[in-house]
Structures are given as C-alpha cells and as structure tokens.
Design a protein around this motif. Structure first.
Motif, PDB file in Angstrom:
ATOM      1  N   ASP A  14     -65.094  77.018 -16.854  1.00 27.56           N
ATOM      2  CA  ASP A  14     -63.992  77.967 -16.777  1.00 27.56           C
ATOM      3  C   ASP A  14     -64.548  79.341 -17.126  1.00 27.56           C
ATOM      4  O   ASP A  14     -64.985  79.572 -18.258  1.00 27.56           O
ATOM      5  CB  ASP A  14     -62.889  77.560 -17.753  1.00 27.56           C
ATOM      6  CG  ASP A  14     -61.701  78.491 -17.730  1.00 27.56           C
ATOM      7  OD1 ASP A  14     -61.762  79.559 -17.079  1.00 27.56           O
ATOM      8  OD2 ASP A  14     -60.695  78.150 -18.374  1.00 27.56           O
ATOM      9  N   GLU A  15     -64.538  80.246 -16.166  1.00 28.23           N
ATOM     10  CA  GLU A  15     -65.103  81.579 -16.380  1.00 28.23           C
ATOM     11  C   GLU A  15     -64.376  82.373 -17.461  1.00 28.23           C
ATOM     12  O   GLU A  15     -64.916  83.325 -17.999  1.00 28.23           O
ATOM     13  CB  GLU A  15     -65.101  82.372 -15.070  1.00 28.23           C
ATOM     14  CG  GLU A  15     -66.018  81.787 -14.028  1.00 28.23           C
ATOM     15  CD  GLU A  15     -66.025  82.592 -12.748  1.00 28.23           C
ATOM     16  OE1 GLU A  15     -65.248  83.569 -12.633  1.00 28.23           O
ATOM     17  OE2 GLU A  15     -66.813  82.243 -11.867  1.00 28.23           O
ATOM     18  N   ASN A  16     -63.158  81.985 -17.775  1.00 28.10           N
ATOM     19  CA  ASN A  16     -62.374  82.704 -18.784  1.00 28.10           C
ATOM     20  C   ASN A  16     -62.444  82.066 -20.164  1.00 28.10           C
ATOM     21  O   ASN A  16     -61.777  82.532 -21.089  1.00 28.10           O
ATOM     22  CB  ASN A  16     -60.912  82.797 -18.333  1.00 28.10           C
ATOM     23  CG  ASN A  16     -60.781  83.550 -17.029  1.00 28.10           C
ATOM     24  OD1 ASN A  16     -61.325  84.633 -16.880  1.00 28.10           O
ATOM     25  ND2 ASN A  16     -60.086  82.957 -16.076  1.00 28.10           N
ATOM     26  N   ASP A  17     -63.223  81.020 -20.288  1.00 29.35           N
ATOM     27  CA  ASP A  17     -63.326  80.302 -21.556  1.00 29.35           C
ATOM     28  C   ASP A  17     -64.767  80.367 -22.076  1.00 29.35           C
ATOM     29  O   ASP A  17     -65.651  79.696 -21.536  1.00 29.35           O
ATOM     30  CB  ASP A  17     -62.898  78.847 -21.352  1.00 29.35           C
ATOM     31  CG  ASP A  17     -62.987  78.025 -22.626  1.00 29.35           C
ATOM     32  OD1 ASP A  17     -63.274  78.592 -23.696  1.00 29.35           O
ATOM     33  OD2 ASP A  17     -62.771  76.805 -22.532  1.00 29.35           O
ATOM     34  N   ASN A  89     -70.665  87.313 -22.711  1.00 33.18           N
ATOM     35  CA  ASN A  89     -69.867  86.818 -23.847  1.00 33.18           C
ATOM     36  C   ASN A  89     -70.654  86.867 -25.145  1.00 33.18           C
ATOM     37  O   ASN A  89     -70.127  87.230 -26.189  1.00 33.18           O
ATOM     38  CB  ASN A  89     -69.388  85.381 -23.586  1.00 33.18           C
ATOM     39  CG  ASN A  89     -68.262  85.325 -22.608  1.00 33.18           C
ATOM     40  OD1 ASN A  89     -67.563  86.298 -22.380  1.00 33.18           O
ATOM     41  ND2 ASN A  89     -68.090  84.167 -22.000  1.00 33.18           N
TER      42      ASN A  89
END
Length: 96
Positions: A14-17, A89
């Motif tokens: 998941d690119e958002n996690d 990140n």
C-alpha cells in the motif's frame, strides 16, 4: 503492483502505508523474495516458448531472456518506485 496466489489471495503493498512499504522494501523486506519468484516464472515462460518452438536454448540463454522479459522489467520498474516511496518515508520520519 499486486500478485494473486494460486489460492486467490492478493498480495501487494500500500503506497499510503509506511508500514506496508517498509515490510516490502525495508531490511529483510519481501520485494527481493518476490523478485526471485518473478524471475523464475519468467524463465519458465521462456522455456515453454522454446519447447513450443522446438528450439534448443541453453540455461544461460534462458536466464538472459528471463531478465529482459517484459514481466521482469515491469517488476523492476514498479519495485523501484516502491523503494523510492519507502526511502522518502524514511527521510521524512527522520525530519529531512
């Protein structure tokens, strides 16, 4: 990018996690293991093509064909993007 197991389970990051990206691309992540699976699958696909064409192909040639196959190159490009997201990140969490 996602993968579906023979049991129908969808495996992807998941690119958002951040935790998902870390589990795939961090130390001891799964991306390298899946790279080997994709490469082996590409090699077997190339072997099947050679058998169907009744062509003699060495193992070294099969390796080369697998490493230049569209599916393997797509995997490399996609995981490169995932690795870059993971790196962003890491830098953001360190305050950079």
């Amino acid at each position: 990018m996602s993968y579906v197991t023979k049991d129908g389970e969808c495996i992807q990051w998941d690119e958002n996690d951040p935790a998902s990206l870390e589990s795939w691309f961090g130390n001891y992540g799964h991306a390298e293991h899946f790279r080997k699976v994709v490469l082996a699958s590409c090699r077997e696909a190339e072997r099947a093509k050679a058998v169907a064409a009744e062509a003699k192909v060495t193992e070294a040639r099969l390796d080369d064909l697998a490493r230049t196959s569209d599916a393997y190159v797509e995997y490399l490009i996609t995981t490169l993007r995932g690795r870059a997201l993971r790196e962003r990140n890491v830098l953001a969490s360190a305050g950079y």
